[in-house]
Write a protein that holds these residues in place. Sequence first.
Motif, PDB file in Angstrom:
ATOM      1  N   LEU A 153       0.824  -1.216   0.000  1.00 23.96           N
ATOM      2  CA  LEU A 153       0.000   0.000   0.000  1.00 23.96           C
ATOM      3  C   LEU A 153       0.853   1.260   0.000  1.00 23.96           C
ATOM      4  N   HIS A 154       1.917   1.248   0.781  1.00 22.03           N
ATOM      5  CA  HIS A 154       2.778   2.433   0.811  1.00 22.03           C
ATOM      6  C   HIS A 154       3.427   2.657  -0.549  1.00 22.03           C
ATOM      7  N   ASP A 155       3.884   1.594  -1.183  1.00 24.43           N
ATOM      8  CA  ASP A 155       4.512   1.713  -2.496  1.00 24.43           C
ATOM      9  C   ASP A 155       3.517   2.205  -3.546  1.00 24.43           C
ATOM     10  N   ARG A 156       2.329   1.669  -3.510  1.00 28.85           N
ATOM     11  CA  ARG A 156       1.340   1.981  -4.555  1.00 28.85           C
ATOM     12  C   ARG A 156       0.666   3.338  -4.366  1.00 28.85           C
ATOM     13  N   PHE A 157       0.372   3.710  -3.104  1.00 26.95           N
ATOM     14  CA  PHE A 157      -0.412   4.918  -2.852  1.00 26.95           C
ATOM     15  C   PHE A 157       0.305   5.971  -2.011  1.00 26.95           C
ATOM     16  N   ASP A 158       1.470   5.632  -1.485  1.00 29.74           N
ATOM     17  CA  ASP A 158       2.210   6.545  -0.608  1.00 29.74           C
ATOM     18  C   ASP A 158       1.379   6.934   0.619  1.00 29.74           C
ATOM     19  N   CYS A 159       0.527   6.013   1.068  1.00 23.47           N
ATOM     20  CA  CYS A 159      -0.276   6.268   2.263  1.00 23.47           C
ATOM     21  C   CYS A 159       0.475   5.764   3.498  1.00 23.47           C
ATOM     22  N   SER A 160       0.032   6.210   4.655  1.00 27.26           N
ATOM     23  CA  SER A 160       0.626   5.748   5.911  1.00 27.26           C
ATOM     24  C   SER A 160       0.039   4.397   6.275  1.00 27.26           C
ATOM     25  N   VAL A 161       0.889   3.491   6.718  1.00 25.61           N
ATOM     26  CA  VAL A 161       0.428   2.167   7.120  1.00 25.61           C
ATOM     27  C   VAL A 161       1.113   1.801   8.426  1.00 25.61           C
ATOM     28  N   ILE A 162       0.320   1.318   9.366  1.00 26.44           N
ATOM     29  CA  ILE A 162       0.825   0.886  10.667  1.00 26.44           C
ATOM     30  C   ILE A 162       0.562  -0.600  10.799  1.00 26.44           C
ATOM     31  N   GLY A 163       1.606  -1.369  11.073  1.00 28.90           N
ATOM     32  CA  GLY A 163       1.469  -2.806  11.250  1.00 28.90           C
ATOM     33  C   GLY A 163       1.572  -3.183  12.713  1.00 28.90           C
ATOM     34  N   ILE A 164       0.700  -4.070  13.157  1.00 29.72           N
ATOM     35  CA  ILE A 164       0.721  -4.573  14.528  1.00 29.72           C
ATOM     36  C   ILE A 164       0.823  -6.092  14.442  1.00 29.72           C
ATOM     37  N   GLU A 165       1.846  -6.654  15.094  1.00 31.32           N
ATOM     38  CA  GLU A 165       2.084  -8.099  15.038  1.00 31.32           C
ATOM     39  C   GLU A 165       2.498  -8.598  16.408  1.00 31.32           C
ATOM     40  N   MET A 166       1.858  -9.675  16.894  1.00 29.63           N
ATOM     41  CA  MET A 166       2.176 -10.198  18.218  1.00 29.63           C
ATOM     42  C   MET A 166       3.235 -11.294  18.194  1.00 29.63           C
ATOM     43  N   ASN A 167       3.489 -11.895  17.033  1.00 24.00           N
ATOM     44  CA  ASN A 167       4.507 -12.940  16.956  1.00 24.00           C
ATOM     45  C   ASN A 167       5.886 -12.295  16.820  1.00 24.00           C
ATOM     46  N   GLY A 168       6.768 -12.601  17.748  1.00 16.54           N
ATOM     47  CA  GLY A 168       8.083 -11.978  17.773  1.00 16.54           C
ATOM     48  C   GLY A 168       8.900 -12.211  16.515  1.00 16.54           C
ATOM     49  N   GLN A 169       8.859 -13.420  15.966  1.00 14.26           N
ATOM     50  CA  GLN A 169       9.639 -13.712  14.770  1.00 14.26           C
ATOM     51  C   GLN A 169       9.110 -12.942  13.565  1.00 14.26           C
ATOM     52  N   PHE A 170       7.803 -12.888  13.410  1.00 11.84           N
ATOM     53  CA  PHE A 170       7.227 -12.142  12.297  1.00 11.84           C
ATOM     54  C   PHE A 170       7.527 -10.647  12.442  1.00 11.84           C
ATOM     55  N   TYR A 171       7.489 -10.160  13.681  1.00 10.16           N
ATOM     56  CA  TYR A 171       7.826  -8.763  13.935  1.00 10.16           C
ATOM     57  C   TYR A 171       9.258  -8.470  13.501  1.00 10.16           C
ATOM     58  N   GLU A 172      10.181  -9.355  13.869  1.00  8.16           N
ATOM     59  CA  GLU A 172      11.585  -9.185  13.468  1.00  8.16           C
ATOM     60  C   GLU A 172      11.715  -9.234  11.945  1.00  8.16           C
ATOM     61  N   ASP A 173      10.985 -10.149  11.308  1.00  9.81           N
ATOM     62  CA  ASP A 173      11.010 -10.243   9.843  1.00  9.81           C
ATOM     63  C   ASP A 173      10.458  -8.962   9.213  1.00  9.81           C
ATOM     64  N   ALA A 174       9.411  -8.404   9.804  1.00 14.00           N
ATOM     65  CA  ALA A 174       8.839  -7.162   9.287  1.00 14.00           C
ATOM     66  C   ALA A 174       9.834  -6.012   9.420  1.00 14.00           C
ATOM     67  N   LEU A 175      10.558  -5.973  10.534  1.00 10.16           N
ATOM     68  CA  LEU A 175      11.573  -4.929  10.704  1.00 10.16           C
ATOM     69  C   LEU A 175      12.696  -5.084   9.683  1.00 10.16           C
ATOM     70  N   ALA A 176      13.097  -6.321   9.404  1.00 13.43           N
ATOM     71  CA  ALA A 176      14.120  -6.552   8.389  1.00 13.43           C
ATOM     72  C   ALA A 176      13.602  -6.114   7.016  1.00 13.43           C
ATOM     73  N   ASN A 177      12.332  -6.401   6.743  1.00  9.53           N
ATOM     74  CA  ASN A 177      11.743  -5.945   5.490  1.00  9.53           C
ATOM     75  C   ASN A 177      11.706  -4.425   5.414  1.00  9.53           C
ATOM     76  N   GLN A 178      11.407  -3.785   6.530  1.00 10.35           N
ATOM     77  CA  GLN A 178      11.368  -2.329   6.549  1.00 10.35           C
ATOM     78  C   GLN A 178      12.747  -1.749   6.216  1.00 10.35           C
ATOM     79  N   MET A 179      13.784  -2.371   6.726  1.00 11.65           N
ATOM     80  CA  MET A 179      15.144  -1.903   6.438  1.00 11.65           C
ATOM     81  C   MET A 179      15.497  -2.073   4.960  1.00 11.65           C
TER      82      MET A 179
END
Length: 96
Positions: A67-93
């Motif tokens: 969504l951010h790439d396509r529309f340049d809108c703000s997106v907030i992700g909430i994830e309770m699984n620690g591994q997925f959260y770490e993967d999301a942070l790596a993706n953000q980087m």
Amino acid sequence: MNEQDYEARLHIKTIEVQHLYNAFSHYNRYEPTPYAALEELCAVYPFDQTDTVIDFGCGKGRLNFYLHDRFDCSVIGIEMNGQFYEDALANQMAYT
């Protein structure tokens, strides 16, 4: 574009389905929404720069980056699984 093309474009890694047996009392495997489904969503609901989307259970962040790439809108992700959260942070980087 296919799944791999989107991943390469966004510089993220979200494709792999992951099973987390016994990780939670209610088992939910990680299975990202196909990019084709995201395309359909955006055809019906065109987001814009003034929108903010909150993604509960964002996993590795596929929807957020798409969504951010396509529309340049703000997106907030909430994830309770620690591994997925770490993967999301790596993706953000890695995200461009």
